[in-house]
Design an enzyme around this catalytic site. Structure first.
Site, PDB file in Angstrom:
ATOM      1  N   LYS A   1       0.858  -1.193   0.000  1.00  0.00           N
ATOM      2  CA  LYS A   1       0.000   0.000   0.000  1.00  0.00           C
ATOM      3  C   LYS A   1       0.884   1.229   0.000  1.00  0.00           C
ATOM      4  O   LYS A   1       1.836   1.320   0.772  1.00  0.00           O
ATOM      5  CB  LYS A   1      -0.863  -0.018   1.282  1.00  0.00           C
ATOM      6  CG  LYS A   1      -1.769   1.167   1.454  1.00  0.00           C
ATOM      7  CD  LYS A   1      -3.193   0.829   1.063  1.00  0.00           C
ATOM      8  CE  LYS A   1      -4.046   2.037   0.809  1.00  0.00           C
ATOM      9  NZ  LYS A   1      -3.761   2.764  -0.431  1.00  0.00           N
TER      10      LYS A   1
ATOM     11  N   LYS B   1       4.791   2.380   8.541  1.00  0.00           N
ATOM     12  CA  LYS B   1       3.621   3.185   8.924  1.00  0.00           C
ATOM     13  C   LYS B   1       2.371   2.321   9.083  1.00  0.00           C
ATOM     14  O   LYS B   1       1.612   2.475  10.032  1.00  0.00           O
ATOM     15  CB  LYS B   1       3.397   4.213   7.810  1.00  0.00           C
ATOM     16  CG  LYS B   1       2.489   5.339   8.178  1.00  0.00           C
ATOM     17  CD  LYS B   1       2.291   6.279   7.006  1.00  0.00           C
ATOM     18  CE  LYS B   1       3.619   6.845   6.525  1.00  0.00           C
ATOM     19  NZ  LYS B   1       3.416   7.853   5.465  1.00  0.00           N
TER      20      LYS B   1
ATOM     21  N   LYS C   1       5.204   1.914  -2.882  1.00  0.00           N
ATOM     22  CA  LYS C   1       5.185   3.322  -3.300  1.00  0.00           C
ATOM     23  C   LYS C   1       5.451   3.392  -4.786  1.00  0.00           C
ATOM     24  O   LYS C   1       6.120   2.514  -5.347  1.00  0.00           O
ATOM     25  CB  LYS C   1       6.270   4.119  -2.558  1.00  0.00           C
ATOM     26  CG  LYS C   1       6.016   5.613  -2.524  1.00  0.00           C
ATOM     27  CD  LYS C   1       5.060   6.003  -1.418  1.00  0.00           C
ATOM     28  CE  LYS C   1       4.746   7.470  -1.393  1.00  0.00           C
ATOM     29  NZ  LYS C   1       3.934   7.843  -0.241  1.00  0.00           N
TER      30      LYS C   1
ATOM     31  N   ASN D   1      -2.109  19.468   0.295  1.00  0.00           N
ATOM     32  CA  ASN D   1      -3.158  18.744   1.015  1.00  0.00           C
ATOM     33  C   ASN D   1      -2.822  18.661   2.508  1.00  0.00           C
ATOM     34  O   ASN D   1      -3.612  19.061   3.361  1.00  0.00           O
ATOM     35  CB  ASN D   1      -3.308  17.337   0.403  1.00  0.00           C
ATOM     36  CG  ASN D   1      -4.271  16.467   1.185  1.00  0.00           C
ATOM     37  OD1 ASN D   1      -4.151  16.321   2.403  1.00  0.00           O
ATOM     38  ND2 ASN D   1      -5.245  15.891   0.511  1.00  0.00           N
TER      39      ASN D   1
ATOM     40  N   SER E   1      -7.378   5.538   4.075  1.00  0.00           N
ATOM     41  CA  SER E   1      -7.308   4.815   2.795  1.00  0.00           C
ATOM     42  C   SER E   1      -7.728   3.360   2.991  1.00  0.00           C
ATOM     43  O   SER E   1      -8.447   2.786   2.176  1.00  0.00           O
ATOM     44  CB  SER E   1      -5.871   4.829   2.257  1.00  0.00           C
ATOM     45  OG  SER E   1      -5.689   5.887   1.367  1.00  0.00           O
TER      46      SER E   1
HETATM   47  P1  NAD Z   1       0.935  18.320  -2.190  1.00  0.00           P
HETATM   48  O1  NAD Z   1       1.446  18.131  -3.561  1.00  0.00           O
HETATM   49  O2  NAD Z   1      -0.537  18.498  -2.003  1.00  0.00           O
HETATM   50  O3  NAD Z   1       1.642  19.588  -1.506  1.00  0.00           O
HETATM   51  C1  NAD Z   1       3.016  19.731  -1.399  1.00  0.00           C
HETATM   52  C2  NAD Z   1       3.302  21.136  -0.884  1.00  0.00           C
HETATM   53  O4  NAD Z   1       4.698  21.265  -0.629  1.00  0.00           O
HETATM   54  C3  NAD Z   1       2.934  22.256  -1.847  1.00  0.00           C
HETATM   55  O5  NAD Z   1       2.408  23.336  -1.120  1.00  0.00           O
HETATM   56  C4  NAD Z   1       4.289  22.644  -2.456  1.00  0.00           C
HETATM   57  O6  NAD Z   1       4.303  23.985  -2.902  1.00  0.00           O
HETATM   58  C5  NAD Z   1       5.168  22.457  -1.248  1.00  0.00           C
HETATM   59  N1  NAD Z   1       6.586  22.260  -1.600  1.00  0.00           N
HETATM   60  C6  NAD Z   1       7.105  21.560  -2.627  1.00  0.00           C
HETATM   61  N2  NAD Z   1       8.463  21.656  -2.611  1.00  0.00           N
HETATM   62  C7  NAD Z   1       8.771  22.408  -1.546  1.00  0.00           C
HETATM   63  C8  NAD Z   1       9.991  22.866  -0.997  1.00  0.00           C
HETATM   64  N3  NAD Z   1      11.158  22.541  -1.553  1.00  0.00           N
HETATM   65  N4  NAD Z   1       9.926  23.643   0.114  1.00  0.00           N
HETATM   66  C9  NAD Z   1       8.747  23.948   0.683  1.00  0.00           C
HETATM   67  N5  NAD Z   1       7.567  23.564   0.202  1.00  0.00           N
HETATM   68  C10 NAD Z   1       7.583  22.800  -0.895  1.00  0.00           C
HETATM   69  O7  NAD Z   1       1.480  17.088  -1.341  1.00  0.00           O
HETATM   70  P2  NAD Z   1       0.909  16.510   0.018  1.00  0.00           P
HETATM   71  O8  NAD Z   1      -0.036  15.406  -0.300  1.00  0.00           O
HETATM   72  O9  NAD Z   1       0.476  17.625   0.892  1.00  0.00           O
HETATM   73  O10 NAD Z   1       2.209  15.807   0.636  1.00  0.00           O
HETATM   74  C11 NAD Z   1       3.166  16.522   1.406  1.00  0.00           C
HETATM   75  C12 NAD Z   1       4.042  15.535   2.167  1.00  0.00           C
HETATM   76  O11 NAD Z   1       3.204  14.712   2.995  1.00  0.00           O
HETATM   77  C13 NAD Z   1       4.839  14.553   1.301  1.00  0.00           C
HETATM   78  O12 NAD Z   1       6.043  14.260   1.961  1.00  0.00           O
HETATM   79  C14 NAD Z   1       3.955  13.317   1.265  1.00  0.00           C
HETATM   80  O13 NAD Z   1       4.705  12.132   0.973  1.00  0.00           O
HETATM   81  C15 NAD Z   1       3.448  13.351   2.685  1.00  0.00           C
HETATM   82  N6  NAD Z   1       2.217  12.587   2.907  1.00  0.00           N
HETATM   83  C16 NAD Z   1       1.074  12.867   2.212  1.00  0.00           C
HETATM   84  C17 NAD Z   1      -0.089  12.147   2.492  1.00  0.00           C
HETATM   85  C18 NAD Z   1      -1.402  12.470   1.827  1.00  0.00           C
HETATM   86  O14 NAD Z   1      -2.428  11.889   2.230  1.00  0.00           O
HETATM   87  N7  NAD Z   1      -1.466  13.391   0.887  1.00  0.00           N
HETATM   88  C19 NAD Z   1      -0.060  11.129   3.449  1.00  0.00           C
HETATM   89  C20 NAD Z   1       1.129  10.876   4.139  1.00  0.00           C
HETATM   90  C21 NAD Z   1       2.258  11.616   3.857  1.00  0.00           C
END
Ligand code: NAD
Length: 435
Positions: A67, A91, A103, A240, A377
């Site tokens: 997953k 996790k 992944k 997000n 999820s």
């Molecule tokens: P997203 O694409 O919705 O948002 C990413 C954000 O990070 C954006 O605002 C972007 O502008 C910013 N960003 C990108 N590069 C950057 C940098 N160098 N410095 C500062 N900001 C930067 O992605 P997301 O889903 O919010 O995921 C963010 C993190 O959370 C990732 O590490 C992802 O693996 C992790 N994550 C996401 C989820 C999920 O449900 N979406 C779950 C677990 C972990």
């Protein structure tokens, strides 16, 4: 300096192995069970064919189907996808859900593609991995730069391909949507999935804060006086995860002083409103000047800051919610927060961990803090398989219980072994994986 995220993950694994009854067992977890290399040809709008390099890594399925999300980013690398799939395995075990770790990633800057090019890439990537995924094999989800719409295209492609092979009933096709999670509600998504990672992070933080609060009220205690006033927060990332955690924290009375995206951040010492800030960013196309508090956004009352500055602000809680390896050996000694809530995956490089620990900074590890996303999820997967649709209240109640149970187990191990929360989370996860 480029830090290899997989090497960081392996260092974390080696540290936790010392606490296992048989440290040799971890040999099995030093590499993924399967790596799928994907070359996806996409017809661009101008007729040219471009090949996009991608991966799907299936790390381990001891606890259930692989997953993990699919990331679209120009810097995707095999080491990164391997590290992320390893952390997914840990996790799922921490959250105690019946899933293994996987992944996916595609090397692409989606901002340079038209919507129809993005759709063709998403469908092409699924065709390339279709034989290796499915509700009981491997269940992908969104990650950086992918979302519910993209999951909808991917699910549609997967169901279409499978139906071509097996001629399925409508009921069977509906259940097959369990092959992907993070879908829009209309495509079989779960209530509460969109904001689940942020909500889970809030539940984890609240549970940890209540454990940190001294049982006896000593007004001279430093931690007691910190915890009894309004806590201040800085959030790196405004996607997000960053947006939702900022919004939930503000709703719960925390003061969110700074937020940033890839182009930099805004610092509003009086506390900003994440929802207004998002509206302002959407209107103006940039966070710059979006100093939104009360019900107004103006250019006074705040200032522009870089992502580096944001990490070093004098706040109580720092929330990295963007990319990995942003807290490093170089800046760890300048972090002023007392708590780091890791909402991104792997935001703290392994050499920074020791510095933060020596400075008594509590790091709430990613595999715990952001496990709300994969937890909901999994609830989506379960609803699809059972042909049910639960209310947001039901989903959030189950999520809260899972997060609090995970905090309880990790806190206990951390106290028993006198170790940090990351190592404790690894020990809890490894014991479950080997059991
Ligand atoms: P997203 O694409 O919705 O948002 C990413 C954000 O990070 C954006 O605002 C972007 O502008 C910013 N960003 C990108 N590069 C950057 C940098 N160098 N410095 C500062 N900001 C930067 O992605 P997301 O889903 O919010 O995921 C963010 C993190 O959370 C990732 O590490 C992802 O693996 C992790 N994550 C996401 C989820 C999920 O449900 N979406 C779950 C677990 C972990």
């Amino acid at each position: 300096m480029n830090i290899n995220p997989f090497e960081s993950a392996m260092k974390q694994l080696a540290k936790a192995a010392r606490y296992l009854d048989d440290p040799q067992k971890i040999a099995l977890l030093k590499q993924p069970q399967r790596i799928i290399n994907v070359a996806t040809p996409v017809r661009m709008d101008d007729g040219e064919i471009r090949i996009f390099q991608g991966y799907r890594v299936q790390y381990n399925n001891n606890l259930g189907p692989y997953k993990g999300g699919i990331r679209f980013h120009p810097q995707v690398s095999l080491d990164e996808v391997m590290a992320l799939s390893f952390w997914m395995m840990m996790k799922c075990a921490v959250a105690n859900i019946p899933m293994g770790g996987g992944k996916g990633g595609v090397m692409v800057d989606p901002k340079t593609l038209s919507v129809s090019e993005l759709e063709r890439l998403s469908r092409g990537y699924v065709r390339a991995i279709a034989d290796c995924i499915g509700p009981d094999k491997d269940v992908p989800a969104p990650d950086v730069n992918t979302n519910g719409v993209i999951m909808g295209w991917m699910t549609d492609e997967y169901v279409r391909m499978t139906n071509n092979k097996y001629q399925m009933t409508n009921e069977e096709k509906k259940k097959l949507r369990a092959a992907f999670t993070g879908k829009l509600i209309k495509d079989g998504g779960s209530e509460g999935r969109e904001e689940a990672t942020g909500k889970g992070g809030l539940y984890v933080l609240q549970a940890i804060l209540s454990k940190m609060k001294p049982k006896t009220q000593n007004p001279k205690s430093k931690i007691n006086s910190t915890l009894s006033r309004q806590l201040t927060v800085a959030v790196q990332g405004f996607g997000n995860v960053g947006y939702n955690i900022a919004k939930f924290l503000r709703d719960e009375g925390f003061r969110v002083m700074a937020i940033s995206d890839s182009k930099g951040g805004v610092y509003v010492p009086e506390g900003l409103d994440p929802t207004l800030t998002l509206e302002c960013k959407r209107k103006t196309g940039t966070l710059a000047g979006c100093y939104c508090k009360g019900s107004v956004c103006d250019s006074k009352g705040g200032r522009r800051i870089s992502n580096e500055e944001l990490l070093e602000l004098p706040v109580d809680i720092l929330v990295p919610a963007a990319m990995e390896n942003v807290i490093t050996g170089a800046n760890a000694s300048r972090i002023q927060a007392k708590i780091v809530l890791e909402m991104a995956n792997g935001p703290t490089a392994s050499e920074a961990d020791a510095t933060l620990a020596n400075r008594n900074i509590v790091v709430i590890p990613d595999i715990l803090s952001n496990s709300g996303g994969v937890t909901v999820s999994t609830l989506e997967w379960e609803q699809n398989l059972k042909g049910q649709h639960w209310t947001k209240e039901e989903v959030n109640t189950k999520l809260k219980k899972k997060m609090e149970d995970a905090v309880d187990s990790i806190w206990e191990v951390s106290k028993n072994y006198k170790t940090d929360l990351r190592t404790a989370a690894f020990v809890v996860a490894l014991e479950r994986i080997f059991r």
